[in-house]
Design an enzyme around this catalytic site. Structure first.
Site, short mmCIF file in Angstrom:
data_model
loop_
_atom_site.label_atom_id
_atom_site.label_comp_id
_atom_site.label_asym_id
_atom_site.label_seq_id
_atom_site.Cartn_x
_atom_site.Cartn_y
_atom_site.Cartn_z
N ASP A 299 1.91 -1.72 13.40
CA ASP A 299 0.78 -0.71 13.62
C ASP A 299 -0.08 -1.22 14.57
O ASP A 299 -1.39 -1.10 14.55
CB ASP A 299 0.02 -0.88 11.91
CG ASP A 299 -0.57 0.54 11.84
OD1 ASP A 299 -0.85 1.36 12.69
OD2 ASP A 299 -1.45 0.59 10.85
N GLY B 250 -11.15 5.08 15.09
CA GLY B 250 -12.07 6.36 15.00
C GLY B 250 -12.71 6.32 13.91
O GLY B 250 -13.64 7.32 13.81
N GLU B 251 -12.25 5.80 12.70
CA GLU B 251 -13.03 5.84 11.32
C GLU B 251 -14.30 5.53 11.30
O GLU B 251 -15.00 5.90 10.27
CB GLU B 251 -11.97 5.17 10.20
CG GLU B 251 -10.70 6.00 10.13
CD GLU B 251 -9.60 5.25 10.84
OE1 GLU B 251 -9.78 4.79 12.04
OE2 GLU B 251 -8.44 5.25 10.27
N TYR C 298 -2.11 12.39 11.88
CA TYR C 298 -2.30 12.49 10.36
C TYR C 298 -1.98 13.82 10.06
O TYR C 298 -1.57 14.18 8.81
CB TYR C 298 -3.44 12.01 10.13
CG TYR C 298 -3.51 10.46 9.73
CD1 TYR C 298 -2.92 9.58 10.39
CD2 TYR C 298 -4.68 9.94 8.92
CE1 TYR C 298 -3.03 8.11 10.00
CE2 TYR C 298 -4.78 8.50 8.75
CZ TYR C 298 -3.94 7.80 9.18
OH TYR C 298 -4.35 6.47 9.09
N ARG D 49 1.27 -1.93 0.66
CA ARG D 49 -0.13 -1.63 0.19
C ARG D 49 -0.51 -2.36 -0.97
O ARG D 49 -1.32 -2.80 -1.16
CB ARG D 49 -0.58 -0.12 0.37
CG ARG D 49 -1.92 0.08 0.95
CD ARG D 49 -1.97 1.61 1.07
NE ARG D 49 -1.80 2.36 2.07
CZ ARG D 49 -2.55 2.14 3.36
NH1 ARG D 49 -3.89 1.60 3.47
NH2 ARG D 49 -2.21 2.94 4.49
#
Ligand code: ZN
Length: 385
Positions: free
Chosen positions: A282, A70-71, A131, A228
């Site tokens: 993920d 949805g970003e 989140y 990351r």
């Protein structure tokens, strides 16, 4: 009801050699050489797996089963996962979670999707929250969620060190962790907080601080996306040495990202902390890209198939032996998530099994004693597939 899998090389994850496995209903009843049953009145299915490898069913501790993302606006919301995607990936146990969007995605919807997957044949759990801090909950209280909602085994993914987080303070995070600890104890469940860790400079400073300066054990905190960058990986290694587990995400948006993850797994092994490392896909999450000024420029979708794909590559490169590499998607997640009867090939454990050929390709999948895939043919599809 009774199945005998014969002559396979068994990794429990420990290598057990070539043995037979007897499955009674949904459980592993016996693991021995040359099991020969002679009960004529009983229906016994016998499968010869000579030349094959049998592993415990995979556990994926972070999947956006009801969709995520949805970003990039409404049209970038990712779709729900289908049963066959899980089966092809060898995943027989999943933990579903919300993500960035805790408004148009609800916990009730996540719960229903988890229930649906369970009905369709795999084992499912969920995290409460998204989140955001304070976390969205079912009941208004994290502790109550643990006690009253059967599927809730943790909270997450709570975002820290990320531009999409609610910029939670240390005190807020400490409260969530302590409530999760209490909820887990009272409900006899794992009680872990799955942290989405972004690329911010502070990394998992909060978590290390809690582990060092409070009575709460490090094992209550379970950070993910720790591959990351190198700095985060090293923080993870430090955290593991304090007794915590950390998770590496296998979905990648570039080939370079994939290779980096493979190198990081090797580094964890060399640092003797592989027993504290898990992998999760993920799956169905978005892999959004932002330019240097933070503007959204596009996205990909996380693939659950990446979970074993990375393990396979690590083994093929000779970085880790198979029995060590598969711990990250079987035994280790079963320990962090306190999943009894999962993650190992052992007597009285659930009969969740993945059968590979010599080239380490997934050929067959058994979940709770039932074949969902046999010789690469999917036998069970989701209701609407
Ligand atoms: Zn995340």
């Amino acid at each position: 009801m009774v199945k005998v899998l014969k002559n396979a090389e068994i990794f429990s994850p420990k290598y057990l050699g070539k043995k037979d496995i007897l499955i009674l209903n949904d459980k592993i009843a016996l693991i021995e050489k040359d099991i020969n049953l002679s009960i004529s009145s009983m229906d016994i299915e016998i499968y010869d797996f000579s030349g094959k490898i049998v592993l415990p069913g995979f556990i994926d501790s972070h999947v956006h089963i009801s969709g995520g993302g949805g970003e990039g606006g409404f049209s970038s919301r990712t779709p729900e996962i289908n049963l066959s995607q899980l089966i092809r990936a060898g995943v027989t146990t999943i933990v579903g979670c919300l993500g960035t969007d805790g408004i148009t995605r609800s916990l009730e919807n996540l719960y229903a999707k988890a229930k649906a997957l369970e009905e369709e044949g795999i084992s499912s759990f969920i995290y409460s929250g998204s989140y955001a801090v304070p976390p969205v909950t079912f009941t208004g209280s994290i502790v109550k969620d643990f006690i009253l909602i059967d599927k809730v085994i943790g909270v997450g993914e709570i975002a820290i060190s990320d531009h999409r987080s609610t910029q939670p303070t240390f005190e807020e995070i400490k409260k969530i962790v302590s409530n999760t600890r209490l909820g887990g104890l009272l409900s006899n469940k794992a009680g872990v907080v799955n942290f989405h860790v972004g690329s911010g400079d502070n990394g998992i400073d909060y978590l290390i601080n809690i582990a060092k300066n409070t009575e709460i054990p490090a094992s209550v905190m379970y950070p993910t996306h720790m591959n990351r960058n190198k700095k985060l990986l090293y923080q993870g290694i430090e955290f593991a040495k304090m007794g915590g587990y950390f998770d590496l995400t296998t979905s990648y948006s570039t080939e370079e990202g994939k290779l980096k993850t493979i190198e990081f797994i090797k580094e964890c092994f060399e640092n003797n902390i592989i027993d504290k490392v898990t992998l999760s896909s993920d799956g169905q999450g978005s892999l959004p890209k932002f330019d240097s000024s933070g503007d959204f420029i596009g996205l990909k979708i996380g693939e659950i198939s990446s979970l074993f794909e990375i393990v396979r590559e690590v083994v093929k490169k000779g970085y880790l032996p198979l029995e060590e590499a598969i711990k990250t998607i079987t035994l280790n997640p079963s320990k962090v998530l306190k999943l009894k009867n999962k993650g190992q090939i052992e007597i009285s454990f659930d009969a969740d099994l993945v059968i590979l050929n010599k080239d380490l390709e997934i050929e067959s999948v058994i979940s709770k004693g039932i074949f969902l895939m046999k010789e690469k043919k999917i036998l069970k599809k989701g209701t609407f597939e």
